[in-house]
Design a protein around this motif. Structure first.
Motif, PDB file in Angstrom:
ATOM      1  N   UNK A   1      36.425  35.277  23.949  1.00  0.00           N
ATOM      2  CA  UNK A   1      37.086  34.469  25.339  1.00  0.00           C
ATOM      3  C   UNK A   1      37.486  36.629  26.159  1.00  0.00           C
ATOM      4  N   UNK A   2      38.295  37.118  25.688  1.00  0.00           N
ATOM      5  CA  UNK A   2      37.928  38.126  26.634  1.00  0.00           C
ATOM      6  C   UNK A   2      37.588  39.012  27.237  1.00  0.00           C
ATOM      7  N   UNK A   3      36.477  39.126  26.678  1.00  0.00           N
ATOM      8  CA  UNK A   3      35.249  39.636  27.179  1.00  0.00           C
ATOM      9  C   UNK A   3      35.088  39.231  28.915  1.00  0.00           C
ATOM     10  N   UNK A   4      34.531  37.731  28.375  1.00  0.00           N
ATOM     11  CA  UNK A   4      34.349  36.900  29.601  1.00  0.00           C
ATOM     12  C   UNK A   4      35.139  36.971  30.955  1.00  0.00           C
ATOM     13  N   UNK A   5      36.138  36.619  30.078  1.00  0.00           N
ATOM     14  CA  UNK A   5      37.520  36.711  31.520  1.00  0.00           C
ATOM     15  C   UNK A   5      38.014  38.011  32.292  1.00  0.00           C
ATOM     16  N   UNK A   6      37.664  39.470  31.468  1.00  0.00           N
ATOM     17  CA  UNK A   6      38.052  40.491  32.323  1.00  0.00           C
ATOM     18  C   UNK A   6      37.052  40.662  32.333  1.00  0.00           C
ATOM     19  N   UNK A   7      36.311  40.408  32.427  1.00  0.00           N
ATOM     20  CA  UNK A   7      34.725  40.762  33.206  1.00  0.00           C
ATOM     21  C   UNK A   7      34.175  39.537  34.133  1.00  0.00           C
ATOM     22  N   UNK A   8      34.765  38.758  34.341  1.00  0.00           N
ATOM     23  CA  UNK A   8      35.016  38.028  35.104  1.00  0.00           C
ATOM     24  C   UNK A   8      35.776  38.612  36.816  1.00  0.00           C
ATOM     25  N   UNK A   9      37.052  38.680  35.866  1.00  0.00           N
ATOM     26  CA  UNK A   9      38.431  39.248  36.359  1.00  0.00           C
ATOM     27  C   UNK A   9      37.688  40.340  37.924  1.00  0.00           C
ATOM     28  N   UNK A  10      36.736  41.594  36.595  1.00  0.00           N
ATOM     29  CA  UNK A  10      37.040  43.434  37.423  1.00  0.00           C
ATOM     30  C   UNK A  10      35.669  42.522  38.690  1.00  0.00           C
ATOM     31  N   UNK A  11      35.250  41.930  38.375  1.00  0.00           N
ATOM     32  CA  UNK A  11      33.641  41.831  39.528  1.00  0.00           C
ATOM     33  C   UNK A  11      34.054  41.102  40.071  1.00  0.00           C
ATOM     34  N   UNK A  12      35.365  39.801  40.440  1.00  0.00           N
ATOM     35  CA  UNK A  12      35.349  39.442  41.531  1.00  0.00           C
ATOM     36  C   UNK A  12      36.292  39.595  42.122  1.00  0.00           C
ATOM     37  N   UNK A  13      37.676  39.358  41.426  1.00  0.00           N
ATOM     38  CA  UNK A  13      38.966  40.575  41.893  1.00  0.00           C
ATOM     39  C   UNK A  13      38.738  41.875  42.366  1.00  0.00           C
ATOM     40  N   UNK A  14      38.293  42.719  41.576  1.00  0.00           N
ATOM     41  CA  UNK A  14      38.607  43.794  41.916  1.00  0.00           C
ATOM     42  C   UNK A  14      37.733  44.662  42.878  1.00  0.00           C
ATOM     43  N   UNK A  15      36.359  44.589  42.330  1.00  0.00           N
ATOM     44  CA  UNK A  15      35.300  44.523  42.841  1.00  0.00           C
ATOM     45  C   UNK A  15      34.846  44.088  44.142  1.00  0.00           C
ATOM     46  N   UNK A  16      34.634  42.922  44.678  1.00  0.00           N
ATOM     47  CA  UNK A  16      34.548  41.983  45.040  1.00  0.00           C
ATOM     48  C   UNK A  16      35.842  42.006  46.624  1.00  0.00           C
ATOM     49  N   UNK A  17      37.132  41.211  46.296  1.00  0.00           N
ATOM     50  CA  UNK A  17      38.509  40.924  46.681  1.00  0.00           C
ATOM     51  C   UNK A  17      39.169  41.987  46.857  1.00  0.00           C
ATOM     52  N   UNK A  18      38.816  43.064  45.931  1.00  0.00           N
ATOM     53  CA  UNK A  18      39.694  43.977  46.817  1.00  0.00           C
ATOM     54  C   UNK A  18      38.791  45.365  47.030  1.00  0.00           C
ATOM     55  N   UNK A  19      38.007  45.695  46.675  1.00  0.00           N
ATOM     56  CA  UNK A  19      37.419  46.519  47.459  1.00  0.00           C
ATOM     57  C   UNK A  19      36.172  45.975  48.304  1.00  0.00           C
ATOM     58  N   UNK A  20      35.533  44.559  47.984  1.00  0.00           N
ATOM     59  CA  UNK A  20      34.913  44.686  49.388  1.00  0.00           C
ATOM     60  C   UNK A  20      33.562  45.193  48.883  1.00  0.00           C
ATOM     61  N   UNK A  21      33.114  44.967  47.434  1.00  0.00           N
ATOM     62  CA  UNK A  21      31.804  45.552  47.274  1.00  0.00           C
ATOM     63  C   UNK A  21      30.863  43.949  47.496  1.00  0.00           C
ATOM     64  N   UNK A  22      29.915  44.250  47.574  1.00  0.00           N
ATOM     65  CA  UNK A  22      28.420  43.047  47.480  1.00  0.00           C
ATOM     66  C   UNK A  22      27.879  43.241  46.559  1.00  0.00           C
ATOM     67  N   UNK A  23      28.260  42.400  45.574  1.00  0.00           N
ATOM     68  CA  UNK A  23      27.784  42.888  43.942  1.00  0.00           C
ATOM     69  C   UNK A  23      26.516  41.754  44.010  1.00  0.00           C
ATOM     70  N   UNK A  24      25.701  41.610  44.226  1.00  0.00           N
ATOM     71  CA  UNK A  24      25.120  41.304  43.684  1.00  0.00           C
ATOM     72  C   UNK A  24      24.529  40.881  42.574  1.00  0.00           C
ATOM     73  N   UNK A  25      23.245  39.076  42.808  1.00  0.00           N
ATOM     74  CA  UNK A  25      23.106  39.467  41.319  1.00  0.00           C
ATOM     75  C   UNK A  25      22.754  39.934  40.800  1.00  0.00           C
ATOM     76  N   UNK A  26      21.679  40.539  41.056  1.00  0.00           N
ATOM     77  CA  UNK A  26      20.517  42.219  40.704  1.00  0.00           C
ATOM     78  C   UNK A  26      21.249  43.136  39.777  1.00  0.00           C
ATOM     79  N   UNK A  27      22.053  44.393  40.640  1.00  0.00           N
ATOM     80  CA  UNK A  27      23.257  44.621  40.695  1.00  0.00           C
ATOM     81  C   UNK A  27      24.259  44.194  39.680  1.00  0.00           C
ATOM     82  N   UNK A  28      25.098  42.897  39.092  1.00  0.00           N
ATOM     83  CA  UNK A  28      25.698  42.337  38.523  1.00  0.00           C
ATOM     84  C   UNK A  28      24.607  42.032  37.053  1.00  0.00           C
ATOM     85  N   UNK A  29      23.441  42.186  37.081  1.00  0.00           N
ATOM     86  CA  UNK A  29      22.728  42.075  35.818  1.00  0.00           C
ATOM     87  C   UNK A  29      22.756  43.431  35.365  1.00  0.00           C
ATOM     88  N   UNK A  30      22.307  44.375  36.163  1.00  0.00           N
ATOM     89  CA  UNK A  30      22.366  45.760  36.187  1.00  0.00           C
ATOM     90  C   UNK A  30      23.092  46.740  35.097  1.00  0.00           C
TER      91      UNK A  30
END
Length: 390
Positions: free
Chosen positions: A128-157
């Motif tokens: 549960x911790x792995x799933x929750x914090x991975x989602x949070x850091x991608x969605x909240x930090x990378x995408x919302x706070x930093x404005x990064x474009x995280x594509x499915x390809x990049x996320x998979x990598x």
């Protein structure tokens, strides 16, 4: 009069009378129930609790002061050297966490119900911790706070490489060691402390040589990096994992405890100096790479671990101090998970923190990040459902 021996080994289960205290939980990274003594409540290992608290403070320091160390144009000035001393001086904390984890996870009592029960218990806690914090850091930090474009390809990598965000690789690392634990625990227990020490020594030696090879290859004009992904990040730390179990009951006398701490300090001082002059001393960097799995840091970590066990075995812990250490220790996993989010908020709100060029600003940011992270972790631990990811 005869001198006291430098080392005393507290008997472990199956090798004499029961020890006076038993580990309070099966691993350092992820809180879980303790395989305690039958017929009574489990005792705390306050020395390792205190070490865990110091280690998480060091991890936070690495990530906060690291922004100054990363400014190449500041390299060599006083502020850069201070930040480097804090950053590199705390590099032992990651392998220390692994050693504490091994001290508890490899306890045979944690495996009495068999591998299936062990896996259910550990992965029900960590997944549960792995799933929750991975989602949070991608969605909240990378995408919302930093404005990064995280594509499915990049996320998979990023997921394959275990590089979704700065320190989340540790969750993959500890998960890999969990997979190995049911195999290692009976093997080590059957051979006693000697087998554990030999196995740890061989594994650590293998890792140290493995991390010399890329540098040697570069000096020969070729590139042979050690490539780690989510699925094999555990292997450089197997030696530390086993060493935690092997050294968990080794108690040094006072003189050797002091010498161990002095030795660790000297090794880390050399690592700090070496990191600063690395461009001028390639051969030294190849032979003794400054990293968590390098020879210098590995030796310092082992010495600090033994000194912590030894000090903890001799200290009389007052109830109030014991309660505080316990609470801080239990909160350490949550601090690890959330401190990067807290630091990111500071970076977004304060331009000087994001710039990372002022040691004074970063020096004030560090205690603020640390205190807020501990406070959030402690509060979260009291909230149903929320505590499942802390």
């Amino acid at each position: 009069m005869t001198a006291s021996p430098p080392v005393n080994v507290v008997p472990s289960s199956g090798a004499g009378p029961a020890p006076q205290s038993a580990p309070h939980r099966p691993d350092a990274a992820v809180p879980a129930d303790q395989p305690g003594r039958a017929g009574g409540p489990p005792a705390r290992e306050y020395g390792l609790d205190a070490l865990r608290v110091v280690a998480i403070c060091g991890v936070v320091a690495i990530h906060v002061f690291g922004v100054v160390v990363g400014q190449d144009d500041l390299r060599g000035n006083l502020g850069w050297w201070v930040a480097t001393a804090i950053d590199i001086g705390a590099i032992w904390t990651v392998p220390a966490f692994i050693m504490i984890s091994g001290a508890f996870t490899l306890d045979p009592r944690a495996h009495r119900a068999g591998p299936a029960a062990f896996y259910r218990k550990r992965f029900a806690r960590i997944l549960p911790a792995m799933i929750f914090w991975h989602v949070l850091y991608v969605v909240v930090v990378r995408m919302a706070m930093r404005g990064e474009d995280v594509s499915l390809t990049l996320l998979t990598r990023l997921l394959i490489d275990g590089k979704v965000f700065t320190a989340l690789y540790f969750l993959w690392l500890i998960a890999g060691l969990y997979v190995l634990a049911p195999v290692l625990a009976p093997f080590l227990h059957a051979g006693g402390r000697y087998r554990a020490l030999v196995t740890a020594g061989v594994a650590l030696g293998w890792t140290m040589v493995a991390y010399m090879i890329p540098g040697i290859a570069l000096m020969l004009g070729d590139s042979r990096p050690n490539i780690l992904t989510s699925w094999n990040r555990w292997w450089p730390y197997v030696g530390f994992f086993i060493a935690g179990w092997a050294l968990r009951k080794v108690v040094l006398n006072r003189l050797w405890t002091v010498l161990a701490l002095l030795g660790a300090g000297l090794l880390l001082a050399e690592a700090i100096w070496q990191f600063g002059v690395a461009p001028e001393h390639r051969l030294l960097q190849v032979t003794f790479p400054v990293m968590a799995t390098g020879t210098l840091v590995a030796a310092a970590t082992l010495l600090i671990f033994m000194a912590s066990v030894s000090i903890g075995s001799r200290v009389t812990w007052r109830p109030a101090v014991a309660r505080l250490v316990t609470r801080l220790s239990d909160a350490s996993f949550g601090v690890f998970l959330i401190h990067l989010l807290v630091f990111e908020v500071f970076r977004q709100l304060i331009p000087a923190v994001e710039a990372g060029r002022s040691l004074e600003v970063i020096g004030l940011t560090y205690p603020a990040v640390l205190v807020i992270s501990f406070a959030v972790s402690m509060v979260a631990a009291r909230i149903p459902y929320v505590r499942a990811v802390f």
